[in-house]
Write a protein that holds these residues in place. Structure first.
Motif, PDB file in Angstrom:
ATOM      1  N   PRO A  57       0.822  -1.206   0.000  1.00 43.79           N
ATOM      2  CA  PRO A  57       0.000   0.000   0.000  1.00 43.79           C
ATOM      3  C   PRO A  57       0.860   1.262   0.000  1.00 43.79           C
ATOM      4  O   PRO A  57       1.885   1.320   0.688  1.00 43.79           O
ATOM      5  CB  PRO A  57      -0.808  -0.121   1.292  1.00 43.79           C
ATOM      6  N   SER A  58       0.444   2.246  -0.793  1.00 43.71           N
ATOM      7  CA  SER A  58       1.240   3.465  -0.965  1.00 43.71           C
ATOM      8  C   SER A  58       0.342   4.676  -1.123  1.00 43.71           C
ATOM      9  O   SER A  58      -0.789   4.566  -1.605  1.00 43.71           O
ATOM     10  CB  SER A  58       2.112   3.370  -2.226  1.00 43.71           C
ATOM     11  N   SER A  59       0.894   5.820  -0.791  1.00 45.08           N
ATOM     12  CA  SER A  59       0.206   7.071  -1.105  1.00 45.08           C
ATOM     13  C   SER A  59       0.386   7.350  -2.592  1.00 45.08           C
ATOM     14  O   SER A  59       1.274   6.782  -3.238  1.00 45.08           O
ATOM     15  CB  SER A  59       0.789   8.218  -0.287  1.00 45.08           C
ATOM     16  N   GLN A  60      -0.432   8.226  -3.128  1.00 39.26           N
ATOM     17  CA  GLN A  60      -0.301   8.585  -4.545  1.00 39.26           C
ATOM     18  C   GLN A  60       1.032   9.272  -4.800  1.00 39.26           C
ATOM     19  O   GLN A  60       1.639   9.072  -5.860  1.00 39.26           O
ATOM     20  CB  GLN A  60      -1.484   9.449  -4.980  1.00 39.26           C
ATOM     21  N   VAL A  61       1.522  10.045  -3.839  1.00 35.83           N
ATOM     22  CA  VAL A  61       2.818  10.715  -3.997  1.00 35.83           C
ATOM     23  C   VAL A  61       3.935   9.674  -4.101  1.00 35.83           C
ATOM     24  O   VAL A  61       4.815   9.769  -4.962  1.00 35.83           O
ATOM     25  CB  VAL A  61       3.080  11.697  -2.826  1.00 35.83           C
ATOM     26  N   VAL A  74      -0.745  10.101 -11.983  1.00 31.08           N
ATOM     27  CA  VAL A  74      -1.053   9.054 -11.012  1.00 31.08           C
ATOM     28  C   VAL A  74      -2.485   9.202 -10.531  1.00 31.08           C
ATOM     29  O   VAL A  74      -3.230   8.218 -10.432  1.00 31.08           O
ATOM     30  CB  VAL A  74      -0.062   9.071  -9.832  1.00 31.08           C
ATOM     31  N   ALA A  75      -2.901  10.430 -10.242  1.00 30.28           N
ATOM     32  CA  ALA A  75      -4.271  10.660  -9.763  1.00 30.28           C
ATOM     33  C   ALA A  75      -5.285  10.175 -10.799  1.00 30.28           C
ATOM     34  O   ALA A  75      -6.249   9.474 -10.454  1.00 30.28           O
ATOM     35  CB  ALA A  75      -4.480  12.133  -9.450  1.00 30.28           C
ATOM     36  N   ALA A  76      -5.076  10.504 -12.063  1.00 27.71           N
ATOM     37  CA  ALA A  76      -6.001  10.085 -13.126  1.00 27.71           C
ATOM     38  C   ALA A  76      -5.975   8.566 -13.293  1.00 27.71           C
ATOM     39  O   ALA A  76      -7.026   7.935 -13.478  1.00 27.71           O
ATOM     40  CB  ALA A  76      -5.643  10.767 -14.437  1.00 27.71           C
ATOM     41  N   THR A  77      -4.790   7.973 -13.214  1.00 23.08           N
ATOM     42  CA  THR A  77      -4.667   6.521 -13.360  1.00 23.08           C
ATOM     43  C   THR A  77      -5.324   5.806 -12.190  1.00 23.08           C
ATOM     44  O   THR A  77      -6.050   4.820 -12.383  1.00 23.08           O
ATOM     45  CB  THR A  77      -3.187   6.114 -13.484  1.00 23.08           C
ATOM     46  N   VAL A  78      -5.087   6.293 -10.984  1.00 24.47           N
ATOM     47  CA  VAL A  78      -5.715   5.678  -9.810  1.00 24.47           C
ATOM     48  C   VAL A  78      -7.233   5.791  -9.924  1.00 24.47           C
ATOM     49  O   VAL A  78      -7.953   4.829  -9.640  1.00 24.47           O
ATOM     50  CB  VAL A  78      -5.187   6.299  -8.501  1.00 24.47           C
ATOM     51  N   ASP A  79      -7.739   6.947 -10.354  1.00 24.72           N
ATOM     52  CA  ASP A  79      -9.191   7.095 -10.553  1.00 24.72           C
ATOM     53  C   ASP A  79      -9.731   6.020 -11.492  1.00 24.72           C
ATOM     54  O   ASP A  79     -10.751   5.391 -11.217  1.00 24.72           O
ATOM     55  CB  ASP A  79      -9.534   8.476 -11.121  1.00 24.72           C
ATOM     56  N   ALA A  80      -9.030   5.812 -12.611  1.00 28.95           N
ATOM     57  CA  ALA A  80      -9.464   4.808 -13.591  1.00 28.95           C
ATOM     58  C   ALA A  80      -9.407   3.399 -12.996  1.00 28.95           C
ATOM     59  O   ALA A  80     -10.311   2.588 -13.216  1.00 28.95           O
ATOM     60  CB  ALA A  80      -8.603   4.885 -14.849  1.00 28.95           C
ATOM     61  N   LEU A  81      -8.367   3.114 -12.235  1.00 23.92           N
ATOM     62  CA  LEU A  81      -8.224   1.789 -11.634  1.00 23.92           C
ATOM     63  C   LEU A  81      -9.230   1.567 -10.507  1.00 23.92           C
ATOM     64  O   LEU A  81      -9.724   0.447 -10.336  1.00 23.92           O
ATOM     65  CB  LEU A  81      -6.788   1.578 -11.142  1.00 23.92           C
ATOM     66  N   VAL A  82      -9.552   2.614  -9.761  1.00 26.75           N
ATOM     67  CA  VAL A  82     -10.578   2.523  -8.718  1.00 26.75           C
ATOM     68  C   VAL A  82     -11.933   2.237  -9.362  1.00 26.75           C
ATOM     69  O   VAL A  82     -12.687   1.377  -8.898  1.00 26.75           O
ATOM     70  CB  VAL A  82     -10.635   3.804  -7.858  1.00 26.75           C
ATOM     71  N   ASP A  83     -12.235   2.956 -10.458  1.00 27.75           N
ATOM     72  CA  ASP A  83     -13.506   2.742 -11.157  1.00 27.75           C
ATOM     73  C   ASP A  83     -13.681   1.292 -11.599  1.00 27.75           C
ATOM     74  O   ASP A  83     -14.792   0.773 -11.629  1.00 27.75           O
ATOM     75  CB  ASP A  83     -13.623   3.654 -12.386  1.00 27.75           C
ATOM     76  N   ARG A  84     -12.577   0.642 -11.938  1.00 27.24           N
ATOM     77  CA  ARG A  84     -12.621  -0.756 -12.403  1.00 27.24           C
ATOM     78  C   ARG A  84     -12.407  -1.755 -11.263  1.00 27.24           C
ATOM     79  O   ARG A  84     -12.315  -2.947 -11.507  1.00 27.24           O
ATOM     80  CB  ARG A  84     -11.573  -0.964 -13.490  1.00 27.24           C
ATOM     81  N   PHE A  86      -9.713  -2.303  -9.613  1.00 25.45           N
ATOM     82  CA  PHE A  86      -8.399  -2.935  -9.635  1.00 25.45           C
ATOM     83  C   PHE A  86      -7.525  -2.442  -8.488  1.00 25.45           C
ATOM     84  O   PHE A  86      -6.523  -3.072  -8.144  1.00 25.45           O
ATOM     85  CB  PHE A  86      -7.686  -2.700 -10.969  1.00 25.45           C
ATOM     86  N   VAL A  87      -7.844  -1.271  -7.929  1.00 23.52           N
ATOM     87  CA  VAL A  87      -7.186  -0.759  -6.724  1.00 23.52           C
ATOM     88  C   VAL A  87      -8.265  -0.193  -5.809  1.00 23.52           C
ATOM     89  O   VAL A  87      -9.383   0.100  -6.251  1.00 23.52           O
ATOM     90  CB  VAL A  87      -6.119   0.328  -7.020  1.00 23.52           C
ATOM     91  N   GLU A  88      -7.894  -0.047  -4.545  1.00 20.47           N
ATOM     92  CA  GLU A  88      -8.791   0.569  -3.573  1.00 20.47           C
ATOM     93  C   GLU A  88      -8.098   1.788  -2.999  1.00 20.47           C
ATOM     94  O   GLU A  88      -6.880   1.781  -2.800  1.00 20.47           O
ATOM     95  CB  GLU A  88      -9.146  -0.430  -2.468  1.00 20.47           C
ATOM     96  N   ARG A  89      -8.889   2.815  -2.737  1.00 17.73           N
ATOM     97  CA  ARG A  89      -8.362   4.061  -2.187  1.00 17.73           C
ATOM     98  C   ARG A  89      -9.102   4.332  -0.878  1.00 17.73           C
ATOM     99  O   ARG A  89     -10.330   4.265  -0.829  1.00 17.73           O
ATOM    100  CB  ARG A  89      -8.594   5.199  -3.182  1.00 17.73           C
ATOM    101  N   ASP A  95      -2.932  10.414   8.427  1.00 23.30           N
ATOM    102  CA  ASP A  95      -3.029  11.752   7.834  1.00 23.30           C
ATOM    103  C   ASP A  95      -4.221  11.767   6.880  1.00 23.30           C
ATOM    104  O   ASP A  95      -4.104  11.364   5.727  1.00 23.30           O
ATOM    105  CB  ASP A  95      -1.738  12.094   7.084  1.00 23.30           C
ATOM    106  N   ARG A  96      -5.348  12.218   7.362  1.00 18.15           N
ATOM    107  CA  ARG A  96      -6.600  12.178   6.601  1.00 18.15           C
ATOM    108  C   ARG A  96      -6.553  13.005   5.309  1.00 18.15           C
ATOM    109  O   ARG A  96      -7.429  12.887   4.465  1.00 18.15           O
ATOM    110  CB  ARG A  96      -7.779  12.672   7.460  1.00 18.15           C
ATOM    111  N   ARG A  97      -5.513  13.813   5.121  1.00 14.16           N
ATOM    112  CA  ARG A  97      -5.422  14.628   3.903  1.00 14.16           C
ATOM    113  C   ARG A  97      -4.911  13.822   2.714  1.00 14.16           C
ATOM    114  O   ARG A  97      -5.013  14.259   1.580  1.00 14.16           O
ATOM    115  CB  ARG A  97      -4.503  15.831   4.123  1.00 14.16           C
ATOM    116  N   ARG A  98      -4.352  12.667   2.985  1.00 13.00           N
ATOM    117  CA  ARG A  98      -3.850  11.855   1.872  1.00 13.00           C
ATOM    118  C   ARG A  98      -4.552  10.508   1.851  1.00 13.00           C
ATOM    119  O   ARG A  98      -5.114  10.058   2.845  1.00 13.00           O
ATOM    120  CB  ARG A  98      -2.343  11.703   1.930  1.00 13.00           C
ATOM    121  N   ASN A  99      -4.480   9.870   0.685  1.00 13.45           N
ATOM    122  CA  ASN A  99      -5.092   8.556   0.490  1.00 13.45           C
ATOM    123  C   ASN A  99      -4.018   7.481   0.400  1.00 13.45           C
ATOM    124  O   ASN A  99      -2.912   7.736  -0.075  1.00 13.45           O
ATOM    125  CB  ASN A  99      -5.916   8.529  -0.802  1.00 13.45           C
ATOM    126  N   ILE A 100      -4.398   6.300   0.829  1.00 14.71           N
ATOM    127  CA  ILE A 100      -3.545   5.127   0.665  1.00 14.71           C
ATOM    128  C   ILE A 100      -4.208   4.235  -0.381  1.00 14.71           C
ATOM    129  O   ILE A 100      -5.406   3.957  -0.319  1.00 14.71           O
ATOM    130  CB  ILE A 100      -3.380   4.362   1.990  1.00 14.71           C
TER     131      ILE A 100
END
Length: 160
Positions: A57-61, A74-84, A86-89, A95-100
């Motif tokens: 598990p990693s942050s988007q940064v 990365v943000a756009a790719t993660v969005d696409a992978l979350v929609d499918r 293939f990844v969970e966010r 740190d609630r300001r960032r996603n894992i």
């Protein structure tokens, strides 16, 4: 001379390794892109899935840094992978300001399928080379990439 040969450029270019690498990369990119496209995937998808599988598990940064991608890509790719799925966010509990970003079972299966497909693409793209030649080419290209991407040393006068 055939039109195909003429399109390759002047003969003197055929003696320049940089030109030949560019031409080969163009053809290899087409083979790999076509395979990824047929699987409704992109190279960024593969990079993100592979990084999550390798590093956990990693942050988007962190994903951007590990994959050599811009944070917005990365943000756009993660969005696409979350929609499918293939990844969970999820929000980082520390740190609630960032996603894992995590790789669920479905993402691991997708990565396995892409691994198999990219192996087939490598076989197609490098068909004229036997296994030893491929290993040698990989070794030489690795040396070139490492040489040109190594951190530069700071001159002694600037270190103080």
């Amino acid at each position: 001379m055939s039109a195909t040969h003429d399109a390759a450029g002047p003969d003197r270019l055929g003696h320049l390794p940089s030109y030949l690498m560019t031409q080969a990369a163009r053809h290899v990119h087409r083979v790999v892109f076509d395979r990824l496209d047929s699987a409704d995937a992109r190279g960024h998808h593969y990079r993100i899935l592979a990084a999550l599988e390798e590093y956990g598990p990693s942050s988007q940064v962190d994903l951007a840094r590990r994959c050599g991608l811009d944070r917005s890509d990365v943000a756009a790719t993660v969005d696409a992978l979350v929609d499918r799925r293939f990844v969970e966010r999820a929000p980082d509990p520390a740190d609630r300001r960032r996603n894992i970003i995590t790789l669920p079972r479905r993402g691991r299966r997708r990565l396995f399928d892409l691994d198999r497909m990219l192996t087939e693409a490598q076989d197609e793209a490098f068909a004229p080379l036997d296994a030893d030649e491929r290993a040698l080419l990989t070794s030489m290209l690795t040396r070139l990439v490492e040489y040109h991407t190594r951190p530069t040393s700071i001159p002694a006068q600037q270190q103080s």
